[in-house]
Design a protein around this motif. Structure first.
Motif, PDB file in Angstrom:
ATOM      1  N   LEU A 152      69.637  35.307  94.179  1.00 20.59           N
ATOM      2  CA  LEU A 152      70.666  35.980  93.481  1.00 20.59           C
ATOM      3  C   LEU A 152      71.318  35.405  92.279  1.00 20.59           C
ATOM      4  O   LEU A 152      72.165  35.848  91.956  1.00 20.59           O
ATOM      5  CB  LEU A 152      71.889  36.515  94.644  1.00 20.59           C
ATOM      6  N   THR A 162      77.372  45.293  94.214  1.00 22.70           N
ATOM      7  CA  THR A 162      75.976  45.067  94.690  1.00 22.70           C
ATOM      8  C   THR A 162      75.807  45.983  95.854  1.00 22.70           C
ATOM      9  O   THR A 162      76.510  46.109  96.765  1.00 22.70           O
ATOM     10  CB  THR A 162      76.322  43.598  95.234  1.00 22.70           C
ATOM     11  N   THR A 337      73.399  45.574  90.876  1.00 19.56           N
ATOM     12  CA  THR A 337      72.642  45.032  91.487  1.00 19.56           C
ATOM     13  C   THR A 337      72.262  45.660  92.682  1.00 19.56           C
ATOM     14  O   THR A 337      73.167  46.000  93.846  1.00 19.56           O
ATOM     15  CB  THR A 337      72.863  43.554  91.867  1.00 19.56           C
ATOM     16  N   LEU A 339      69.793  45.703  96.199  1.00 21.37           N
ATOM     17  CA  LEU A 339      68.932  44.801  96.983  1.00 21.37           C
ATOM     18  C   LEU A 339      68.100  45.570  98.031  1.00 21.37           C
ATOM     19  O   LEU A 339      69.052  46.367  98.929  1.00 21.37           O
ATOM     20  CB  LEU A 339      69.688  43.488  97.702  1.00 21.37           C
ATOM     21  N   CYS A 351      64.579  40.372 101.532  1.00 19.03           N
ATOM     22  CA  CYS A 351      65.268  40.846 100.483  1.00 19.03           C
ATOM     23  C   CYS A 351      64.374  40.875  99.235  1.00 19.03           C
ATOM     24  O   CYS A 351      64.059  39.734  98.820  1.00 19.03           O
ATOM     25  CB  CYS A 351      66.545  40.066 100.296  1.00 19.03           C
ATOM     26  N   ILE A 353      64.733  42.178  95.181  1.00 27.06           N
ATOM     27  CA  ILE A 353      65.659  42.535  93.971  1.00 27.06           C
ATOM     28  C   ILE A 353      64.942  43.815  93.442  1.00 27.06           C
ATOM     29  O   ILE A 353      63.825  43.972  92.933  1.00 27.06           O
ATOM     30  CB  ILE A 353      65.545  41.486  92.670  1.00 27.06           C
TER      31      ILE A 353
END
Length: 378
Positions: A152, A162, A337, A339, A351, A353
């Motif tokens: 991150l 997020t 963002t 995830l 995880c 992106i």
């Protein structure tokens, strides 16, 4: 003799005239000096006010009570606070239409309030260099796992939204519990030295998890619990009302994090069928917009969790992973963002992106333990 007296009077008058003229010129010069001193003092005071304003802006959100010094009455300020405007930023970022919606605020008052608030907040252009410097001063909250923090770019970014999405038992809520503790740590060890706020829509918040995580970092469990504000969101309207209460609390104390777990659970039950889809998305969009304003005003990290749904259309059979986050384009555009969490071996999780304006598409593994989120052992 009369001629001598007349001549004497003339000499006296001339002497008095010279003296008076000299005195008047002296007083004029003194007045100029005093005026220049006043102007200099005014310039110094103005510079000090500008520096104080800059200092206030650097510290955080400015309370709406500052508008009293700009000619806004205490009654109007109280009306703004009752309507949910607790900071100068919230007034400056609001539309004139919304200010007119405040009970007792006329069009002329709304125009004056908006003008004075805009003067206290920088809302114009700045160079990319200046914005880059501001980005370099951002604080990142540690997730508890070094590999995940590295993925991150340092951790959960403050001042933005997020989104964590994935199916059940993938670690969404566990990450939220962990960052509620890490945000209280000093900034040099992955914290922000601030409090946390937790809006629970699924009934999964467990304070005993915070106790075990606090012991991991050597923090006093009681202090950690005292620094986490918790609220249960019973429906989508109540969820929106809690954000107004959150703004009031953040204007009075230093908060570093607000968690909404989950942001979409109540919407899935409050709105049914395609007939209510437009109303659901509109309400969800307003909720996410309010979250973004909180991030902008107070510089806190906003973390929301999201549920997933299985694709049942014809293209699902060709997809490697048929699950997708709910909320559609509304939540996709609102989150900076995104995830994607999925299960691994045992307690390990992965995880990915899914979407980010500055992070490349990549993956990292982490594990769920009694002390919260940590790195994988193997």
């Amino acid at each position: 003799k009369r001629g001598e007296r007349c001549e004497e009077f003339v000499r006296k008058d001339c002497f008095c005239g010279i003296v008076i003229g000299h005195w008047l010129r002296k007083m004029a010069r003194q007045a100029v000096v005093e005026r220049e001193a006043v102007d200099e003092n005014e310039d110094v005071d103005e510079c000090e006010e500008m520096e104080a304003a800059d200092d206030d802006e650097s510290v955080g959100a400015q309370p709406v009570s500052l508008l009293a010094a700009k000619g806004i009455s205490a009654t109007d300020i109280k009306k703004l606070q009752e309507a949910g405007y607790f900071t100068v930023e919230s007034v400056a970022y609001a539309t004139k239409k919304s200010l007119l919606g405040v009970k007792g605020i006329s069009e002329a008052k709304a125009e004056k309030i908006f003008t004075e608030a805009s003067r206290l907040i920088h809302m114009g252009f700045l160079s990319a260099t200046e914005f880059h410097k501001q980005r370099q001063d951002l604080i990142y909250l540690s997730t508890g796992a070094s590999e995940l923090d590295k993925l991150l770019g340092g951790g959960i970014e403050t001042g933005s939204i997020t989104e964590l999405f994935g199916e059940f038992r993938t670690g969404k809520t566990q990450i939220c519990h962990t960052i509620c503790v890490t945000c209280q740590l000093p900034a040099n060890v992955g914290g922000a030295e601030g409090k946390a706020m937790y809006i629970d829509a699924e009934g999964t918040f467990r304070p005993e998890r915070l106790v075990s995580i606090a012991e991991r970092y050597g923090l006093d469990p009681q202090n950690v619990l005292d620094n986490v504000a918790y609220a249960r969101a019973h429906n989508s309207d109540h969820q929106m009302q809690l954000l107004s209460a959150a703004c009031a609390m953040m204007s009075e104390s230093r908060y570093a994090l607000i968690v909404v777990d989950s942001a979409t659970a109540n919407y899935r039950t409050d709105y049914n069928g395609r007939g209510e889809l437009a109303a659901r998305q509109q309400h969800l969009g307003k909720f996410l917009r309010q979250l973004q304003r909180i991030a902008d005003e107070f510089g806190v990290a906003v973390v929301i969790t999201n549920q997933v749904v299985a694709q049942v259309d014809g293209g699902a059979m060709f997809a490697a992973d048929p699950k997708k986050p709910i909320g559609g384009n509304i939540i996709a555009h609102a989150s900076q963002t995104r995830l994607y969490l999925r299960k691994g071996r045992g307690e390990n999780r992965i995880c990915k992106i899914y979407d980010s304006p500055n992070l490349p598409e990549s993956e990292a593994s982490f594990a769920i333990a009694e002390e919260g989120i940590r790195d994988c052992e193997d």
